[in-house]
Write a protein that holds these residues in place. Structure first.
Motif, mmCIF file in Angstrom:
data_model
loop_
_atom_site.group_PDB
_atom_site.id
_atom_site.type_symbol
_atom_site.label_atom_id
_atom_site.label_comp_id
_atom_site.label_asym_id
_atom_site.label_seq_id
_atom_site.Cartn_x
_atom_site.Cartn_y
_atom_site.Cartn_z
ATOM 1 N N ALA A 28 46.955 48.130 40.918
ATOM 2 C CA ALA A 28 46.271 46.950 41.457
ATOM 3 C C ALA A 28 46.152 47.043 42.976
ATOM 4 O O ALA A 28 45.106 46.739 43.544
ATOM 5 C CB ALA A 28 47.012 45.684 41.058
ATOM 6 N N LYS A 32 42.315 47.637 43.509
ATOM 7 C CA LYS A 32 41.856 46.257 43.687
ATOM 8 C C LYS A 32 40.701 45.902 42.737
ATOM 9 O O LYS A 32 39.747 45.219 43.108
ATOM 10 C CB LYS A 32 41.458 46.019 45.148
ATOM 11 N N LYS A 33 40.812 46.394 41.499
ATOM 12 C CA LYS A 33 39.830 46.107 40.451
ATOM 13 C C LYS A 33 40.583 45.727 39.178
ATOM 14 O O LYS A 33 40.852 46.562 38.328
ATOM 15 C CB LYS A 33 38.941 47.328 40.195
ATOM 16 N N PRO A 34 40.916 44.442 39.031
ATOM 17 C CA PRO A 34 41.780 44.045 37.920
ATOM 18 C C PRO A 34 41.194 44.283 36.525
ATOM 19 O O PRO A 34 41.923 44.678 35.619
ATOM 20 C CB PRO A 34 42.045 42.560 38.160
ATOM 21 N N ILE A 38 43.227 46.176 33.552
ATOM 22 C CA ILE A 38 43.689 45.448 32.363
ATOM 23 C C ILE A 38 43.135 46.097 31.095
ATOM 24 O O ILE A 38 43.865 46.274 30.111
ATOM 25 C CB ILE A 38 43.301 43.956 32.456
ATOM 26 N N THR A 106 44.043 54.373 34.683
ATOM 27 C CA THR A 106 44.982 53.404 34.122
ATOM 28 C C THR A 106 45.357 53.778 32.693
ATOM 29 O O THR A 106 46.540 53.772 32.323
ATOM 30 C CB THR A 106 44.390 51.982 34.158
ATOM 31 N N VAL A 149 49.729 41.996 32.974
ATOM 32 C CA VAL A 149 48.528 41.367 33.540
ATOM 33 C C VAL A 149 48.864 40.540 34.781
ATOM 34 O O VAL A 149 48.176 40.653 35.800
ATOM 35 C CB VAL A 149 47.758 40.563 32.466
ATOM 36 N N VAL A 152 49.145 42.767 37.684
ATOM 37 C CA VAL A 152 47.855 43.219 38.216
ATOM 38 C C VAL A 152 47.291 42.166 39.174
ATOM 39 O O VAL A 152 46.794 42.499 40.252
ATOM 40 C CB VAL A 152 46.857 43.495 37.071
ATOM 41 N N PHE A 153 47.375 40.898 38.807
ATOM 42 C CA PHE A 153 46.785 39.838 39.632
ATOM 43 C C PHE A 153 47.660 39.405 40.805
ATOM 44 O O PHE A 153 47.153 39.038 41.853
ATOM 45 C CB PHE A 153 46.448 38.614 38.772
#
Length: 191
Positions: A28, A32-34, A38, A106, A149, A152-153
């Motif tokens: 993440a 910077k692309k969740p 995911i 990922t 998740v 990631v955020f």
């Protein structure tokens, strides 16, 4: 339904502070692309845990109920002990070529990080224990998502606010109780 709920809860707790959660933080921060991260986590986890669930289901057809009860009971207790040993992220696992893209990196990184990991082994054991591998696979995948998740955020700030020792202790206690229950009530479960 117990297979789904227990699998989800145990894996969500076991994943807190695990190397795959650290990997989610790293990916993440790096990309910077969740969304592709995911989706990569979902893909890798489903594949990895489907293999583990199939193995767990197969084991039940190959081993007598009495032996299975002892193997599973001891496995759950061993998982309780293993959970109390903190994971560290291996830098090599997060250092894949950019040619695969965010989703590919990922997916590959999570699949490899889960090979032989606590949650993969727990998936094998729970699929054998509950004899409902599909529910176990869904549950362990949901548990992975519940743990990863938010990572990631929210990144590293999330990890700093959770007392990992408490989370690991709760997960270890659940595995320990599953082990004890399997050992001493197993005659009712596997007959």
């Amino acid at each position: 339904m117990n297979a789904l709920l227990i699998s989800t809860g145990v894996v969500a707790l076991a994943e807190m502070g695990d190397k795959t959660q650290l990997l989610a933080f790293l990916l993440a921060a790096r990309f910077k692309k969740p969304l592709p991260i995911i989706l990569g986590i979902i893909c890798a986890t489903l594949l990895n845990h489907a293999l583990a669930g199939a193995l767990g289901a197969w084991v039940t057809t190959q081993v007598s109920p009495e032996i299975l009860r002892w193997v599973l009971g001891i496995s759950f207790i061993a998982m309780a002990i293993w959970i109390m040993i903190p994971d560290k992220l291996d830098d090599e696992q997060a250092d894949y070529s950019q040619k695969f893209g965010v989703f590919g990196v990922t997916c590959i990184a999570f699949f490899l990080a889960e090979m032989g990991d606590k949650t993969q082994i727990a998936t094998v054991a729970m699929a054998a224990r509950f004899d409902q591998p599909i529910l176990v696979i869904i549950g362990t995948t949901l548990g992975m998502l519940i743990a990863n998740v938010p990572a990631v955020f929210l990144g590293e700030k999330f990890a700093q606010k959770i007392p990992m020792k408490v989370v690991h202790t709760i997960a270890a206690a659940i595995f320990f109780l599953l082990g004890i229950f399997t050992l001493f009530k197993g005659d009712q479960l596997f007959s």
